[in-house]
Write an enzyme that holds these catalytic residues in place. Structure first.
Site, PDB file in Angstrom:
ATOM      1  N   TRP A  23       0.864  -1.182   0.000  1.00  0.00           N
ATOM      2  CA  TRP A  23       0.000   0.000   0.000  1.00  0.00           C
ATOM      3  C   TRP A  23       0.902   1.235   0.000  1.00  0.00           C
ATOM      4  O   TRP A  23       1.788   1.337   0.866  1.00  0.00           O
ATOM      5  CB  TRP A  23      -0.876  -0.036   1.254  1.00  0.00           C
ATOM      6  N   ASP A  57      -0.739  -5.393   9.338  1.00  0.00           N
ATOM      7  CA  ASP A  57      -1.723  -4.391   8.927  1.00  0.00           C
ATOM      8  C   ASP A  57      -3.005  -5.146   8.563  1.00  0.00           C
ATOM      9  O   ASP A  57      -3.053  -5.868   7.577  1.00  0.00           O
ATOM     10  CB  ASP A  57      -1.178  -3.614   7.717  1.00  0.00           C
ATOM     11  N   ALA A  59      -6.454  -4.400   7.603  1.00  0.00           N
ATOM     12  CA  ALA A  59      -7.393  -3.355   7.164  1.00  0.00           C
ATOM     13  C   ALA A  59      -8.643  -3.932   6.500  1.00  0.00           C
ATOM     14  O   ALA A  59      -9.576  -3.185   6.213  1.00  0.00           O
ATOM     15  CB  ALA A  59      -6.694  -2.393   6.210  1.00  0.00           C
ATOM     16  N   LYS A  89     -13.301  -0.502   6.367  1.00  0.00           N
ATOM     17  CA  LYS A  89     -13.892  -1.315   5.300  1.00  0.00           C
ATOM     18  C   LYS A  89     -14.968  -2.250   5.840  1.00  0.00           C
ATOM     19  O   LYS A  89     -16.085  -2.289   5.328  1.00  0.00           O
ATOM     20  CB  LYS A  89     -12.809  -2.156   4.600  1.00  0.00           C
TER      21      LYS A  89
END
Ligand code: PMP
Length: 394
Positions: free
Chosen positions: A127, A208, A210, A243
């Site tokens: 990312w 991470d 997400a 999300k």
């Protein structure tokens, strides 16, 4: 003062959004920006979120400060959701933060306090915001092999060989599930091997997380995180509720730290809270209170899980339909990887001229590295998209 500044580069994805909005063609397709979209092309408020907000509005008694670590009920519910019972909670601490990005930020600051200038190893590619967050925190960034442009899968042998070379001073940033931008993910067996490598080398895992629930389901998507944290003495996790709860603009996330024992956890947490105090003092409550309300209430939780599952299966369905359509129309398996990938994104592996051509000739917008957001595919246009991709890929 400000005359010393020159203009900072603009954000490429936001620029692409602007270009898409200005394109008058009714047939244009937006596969660019990284937000979930439903079959109408909108990013809806989940019904469990709406109901939680109504309850909060009716019950909330104060807007007084929350405290540096944030909403306590949110914190323990997020630990249940992410870590389950994989690690003894006496070694775990959590602090609410503004989004996954804010969580990454405060944890990078923490790493830099512990070991100034240490190296964070990120996947190639990753990312694009990982690098600036690390570098702005004083850390160095290096990459480990990840995406194989030939197979569009993970170059696992090379990845593992690179991780095996690391040592106690290194930090390894891993995407817990639904890798952004590639969509290529580790299998459970590969996570086992990564966890064993980290346990061997002593490098610090930093996960991470997400997109929990966007890949193969809440439990399956937590496998890698749980495996890693249960295999090593110390780890960090940055959780995002943007999300999976559709709370993008509420900026809700959590920084989780796992230390070798309770005493070390308290010391490390005190530094984390000190970083937060000196940055934004306290987190905002609204998103955290929504998530707490949903996760603590059996009915709302069931409703949320069903909605999340619907979003997830819609993305898997669109993947399968696009891959199948391309296979039928081209008699080749070249794009089958789209069905194997998981999460919101797939990296198609097209060069930038092809990406530009798709935009100019077909009104198909994707990020310059050829990342598509599968949730943006209009189902009735899968055939058109397949034709455009095949023509451009010749
Ligand atoms: N990590 C990854 C891999 C992401 O894709 C994102 C969102 N694009 C984030 C972290 C941060 O999300 P947010 O700050 O919006 O919660």
């Amino acid at each position: 003062m400000f005359e010393t500044l020159s203009k900072a580069p603009g954000d490429k994805i936001l620029a692409l959004m602007g270009e898409y909005a200005a394109d008058p063609r009714p047939t244009k397709i937006d596969l660019g920006v990284g937000v979930y979209k439903d079959e109408k092309g909108t990013t809806p408020i989940m019904s469990a979120v709406r109901k939680a907000e109504e309850r909060i509005l009716a019950a909330e008694k104060t807007k007084s400060y929350l405290g540096i670590a944030g909403n306590k009920g949110f914190g323990s519910a997020v630990l249940d959701l992410t870590l389950g019972d994989s690690v003894d909670r006496s070694r775990v601490r959590i602090a609410q933060a503004p989004g996954g990005t804010g969580s990454l930020w405060v944890l990078m600051q923490l790493i830099n306090r512990a070991r100034p200038g240490t190296t964070v190893w990120v996947s190639d590619p990753t990312w694009p915001n990982h690098n600036p967050i690390a570098e702005n925190s004083g850390l160095a960034v290096a990459t480990y092999p990840y995406f194989d442009p030939e197979t569009r899968g993970v170059r696992f042998t090379e990845m593992l060989a690179a991780l095996d070379q690391l040592g106690k001073d290194d930090v390894v940033l891993l995407h817990g599930c639904c890798h952004n931008p590639t969509g290529a993910n580790l299998s459970a067996e590969q996570w086992d091997q990564v966890a064993a490598s980290l346990a061997r080398t002593g490098a610090l895992p930093f996960i991470d997380l997400a997109y929990l629930g966007f890949g193969d389901g809440l439990e399956a998507d937590a496998y890698g995180t749980r495996k890693v944290v249960s295999s090593v003495p110390e780890a960090l996790v940055a959780f995002s509720g943007s999300k999976n709860f559709g709370l993008y603009r509420e900026r809700i996330g959590a920084a989780i730290l796992i230390a070798r024992d309770a005493e070390q956890a308290d010391i490390t947490q005190s530094q984390l809270l000190n970083i937060i105090r000196g940055a934004y003092s306290q987190p905002p409550d609204h998103g955290a209170e929504i998530i707490r309300t949903i996760l603590e209430d059996a009915d709302l939780r069931t409703e949320w899980e069903a909605e999340l599952n619907q979003m997830r299966t819609r993305m898997v369905h669109l993947r399968e339909k696009l891959a199948e359509t391309i296979r039928q129309r081209s008699n080749s398996e070249d794009f089958d990887f789209i069905a194997d990938h998981r999460g919101m994104f797939s990296l198609l592996g097209l060069d930038s001229a092809t990406v530009e051509h798709l935009k100019a000739a077909n009104g198909v917008y994707m990020v310059g590295d050829s990342r598509i957001n599968v949730a943006g595919i209009p189902e009735e246009r899968v055939g058109d998209l397949a034709d455009a991709l095949l023509a451009a890929n010749k």
